[in-house]
Write a protein that holds these residues in place. Structure first.
Motif, short mmCIF file in Angstrom:
data_model
loop_
_atom_site.label_atom_id
_atom_site.label_comp_id
_atom_site.label_asym_id
_atom_site.label_seq_id
_atom_site.Cartn_x
_atom_site.Cartn_y
_atom_site.Cartn_z
N LYS A 108 47.90 44.51 39.14
CA LYS A 108 47.37 44.73 37.79
C LYS A 108 46.08 43.93 37.60
O LYS A 108 45.12 44.44 37.02
CB LYS A 108 48.42 44.32 36.76
CG LYS A 108 48.05 44.69 35.35
CD LYS A 108 47.94 46.18 35.19
CE LYS A 108 49.03 46.66 34.26
NZ LYS A 108 48.87 48.04 33.88
N ALA A 109 46.05 42.70 38.11
CA ALA A 109 44.83 41.89 38.01
C ALA A 109 43.71 42.53 38.83
O ALA A 109 42.55 42.54 38.40
CB ALA A 109 45.10 40.46 38.47
N ALA A 110 44.04 43.07 40.01
CA ALA A 110 43.03 43.71 40.85
C ALA A 110 42.43 44.92 40.15
O ALA A 110 41.24 45.22 40.32
CB ALA A 110 43.63 44.10 42.20
N SER A 111 43.24 45.61 39.35
CA SER A 111 42.72 46.78 38.64
C SER A 111 41.71 46.37 37.56
O SER A 111 40.93 47.19 37.10
CB SER A 111 43.86 47.59 38.02
OG SER A 111 44.42 46.89 36.91
N ARG A 112 41.73 45.12 37.16
CA ARG A 112 40.79 44.59 36.16
C ARG A 112 39.76 43.65 36.79
O ARG A 112 39.16 42.84 36.10
CB ARG A 112 41.56 43.82 35.09
CG ARG A 112 42.60 44.60 34.35
CD ARG A 112 41.94 45.58 33.45
NE ARG A 112 42.94 46.24 32.63
CZ ARG A 112 42.69 46.80 31.50
NH1 ARG A 112 41.48 46.80 31.03
NH2 ARG A 112 43.65 47.39 30.83
N LEU A 113 39.56 43.76 38.08
CA LEU A 113 38.70 42.83 38.80
C LEU A 113 37.27 42.72 38.24
O LEU A 113 36.76 41.61 38.09
CB LEU A 113 38.68 43.16 40.29
CG LEU A 113 38.11 42.08 41.19
CD1 LEU A 113 38.89 40.78 41.05
CD2 LEU A 113 38.12 42.53 42.64
N PRO A 114 36.60 43.82 37.89
CA PRO A 114 35.25 43.66 37.34
C PRO A 114 35.22 42.79 36.07
O PRO A 114 34.35 41.94 35.92
CB PRO A 114 34.81 45.09 37.04
CG PRO A 114 35.60 45.93 37.99
CD PRO A 114 36.93 45.23 38.10
N SER A 115 36.18 42.99 35.19
CA SER A 115 36.25 42.17 33.97
C SER A 115 36.55 40.71 34.30
O SER A 115 35.97 39.80 33.71
CB SER A 115 37.34 42.69 33.02
OG SER A 115 37.04 43.99 32.60
N LEU A 116 37.45 40.49 35.25
CA LEU A 116 37.80 39.13 35.63
C LEU A 116 36.62 38.42 36.30
O LEU A 116 36.40 37.23 36.07
CB LEU A 116 39.03 39.13 36.54
CG LEU A 116 40.33 39.58 35.88
CD1 LEU A 116 41.44 39.70 36.92
CD2 LEU A 116 40.74 38.65 34.77
N LEU A 117 35.85 39.16 37.10
CA LEU A 117 34.67 38.56 37.73
C LEU A 117 33.61 38.22 36.69
O LEU A 117 32.94 37.19 36.78
CB LEU A 117 34.09 39.49 38.79
CG LEU A 117 34.93 39.67 40.05
CD1 LEU A 117 34.30 40.71 40.98
CD2 LEU A 117 35.14 38.35 40.77
N GLY A 118 33.46 39.07 35.69
CA GLY A 118 32.54 38.77 34.59
C GLY A 118 32.97 37.51 33.84
O GLY A 118 32.13 36.66 33.49
N TRP A 119 34.27 37.40 33.60
CA TRP A 119 34.78 36.21 32.92
C TRP A 119 34.57 34.96 33.79
O TRP A 119 34.23 33.90 33.29
CB TRP A 119 36.26 36.38 32.57
CG TRP A 119 36.77 35.23 31.79
CD1 TRP A 119 37.62 34.26 32.21
CD2 TRP A 119 36.44 34.89 30.44
NE1 TRP A 119 37.83 33.34 31.23
CE2 TRP A 119 37.12 33.71 30.13
CE3 TRP A 119 35.63 35.49 29.48
CZ2 TRP A 119 37.02 33.10 28.87
CZ3 TRP A 119 35.53 34.88 28.24
CH2 TRP A 119 36.22 33.71 27.95
#
Length: 186
Positions: A108-119
């Protein structure tokens, strides 16, 4: 409900969630192991390339060391943010009636990777700016409050404002730097 009561309620809910899903405890452990591997890789690359040769003093640290440090700092920050996102995803899955696993939470975190990298980029940038300001207080002005450096003392205030000092609100670091929080994972 007071701040302490909210904190206590959140602690009890977190503990009950943790008792249901002890497997999620592996996420912080995996994060720590990954950070150790990143630090070891940074050290090996730094020493092999000679980027960390400080025989001439701290002033002689090469630009490549700064770039290498920034790259590895970003990778380490992104790793921590990723595993935090995975932990939040696992907790969210449990709270919505699912049965989370380390794999499902990390997926689930990998599916949001672009947002997490931005954060992670925002987190690293703010941290670096605050560190820079903390080490060079004159840049922000003589009476600027820099979180983590302590408040402005009464003796440092201009004479005309000393009697107003007691009425000034005290702003804590987390209130001064309040951000909406990491991207929602769920």
């Amino acid at each position: 409900m007071g701040r302490f009561a909210n904190t206590w309620r959140l602690t009890k809910n977190s503990w009950s969630l943790l008792k249901q899903d002890r497997e999620l405890l592996w996420l912080p452990v995996l994060s720590m192991l990954t950070i150790l591997a990143i630090a070891a890789a940074a050290a090996v690359v730094g020493f092999v390339t000679g980027s960390f040769d400080t025989s001439g003093g701290a002033e002689s640290v090469q630009g490549s060391a700064a770039v290498l440090g920034l790259v590895f700092a970003f990778v380490a920050t992104a790793t921590v943010v990723y595993f935090e996102g995975a932990l939040v995803a696992g907790a969210h899955e449990r709270m919505t009636g699912g049965d989370p696993t380390v794999r499902s939470a990390m997926g689930k975190a990998a599916s949001r990777l672009p947002s997490l990298l931005g954060w992670a980029l925002i987190t690293l940038t703010v941290g670096l700016v605050l560190r820079f300001l903390r080490e060079r207080p004159g840049l922000a002005g003589p009476d600027a409050h820099i979180p983590g450096r302590g408040g402005v003392g009464r003796g440092h205030l201009p004479r005309r404002s000393r009697h107003h000092h007691r009425r000034l609100p005290v702003v804590r670091q987390r209130q001064a730097l309040h951000v909406a929080g990491p991207p929602h994972v769920g």
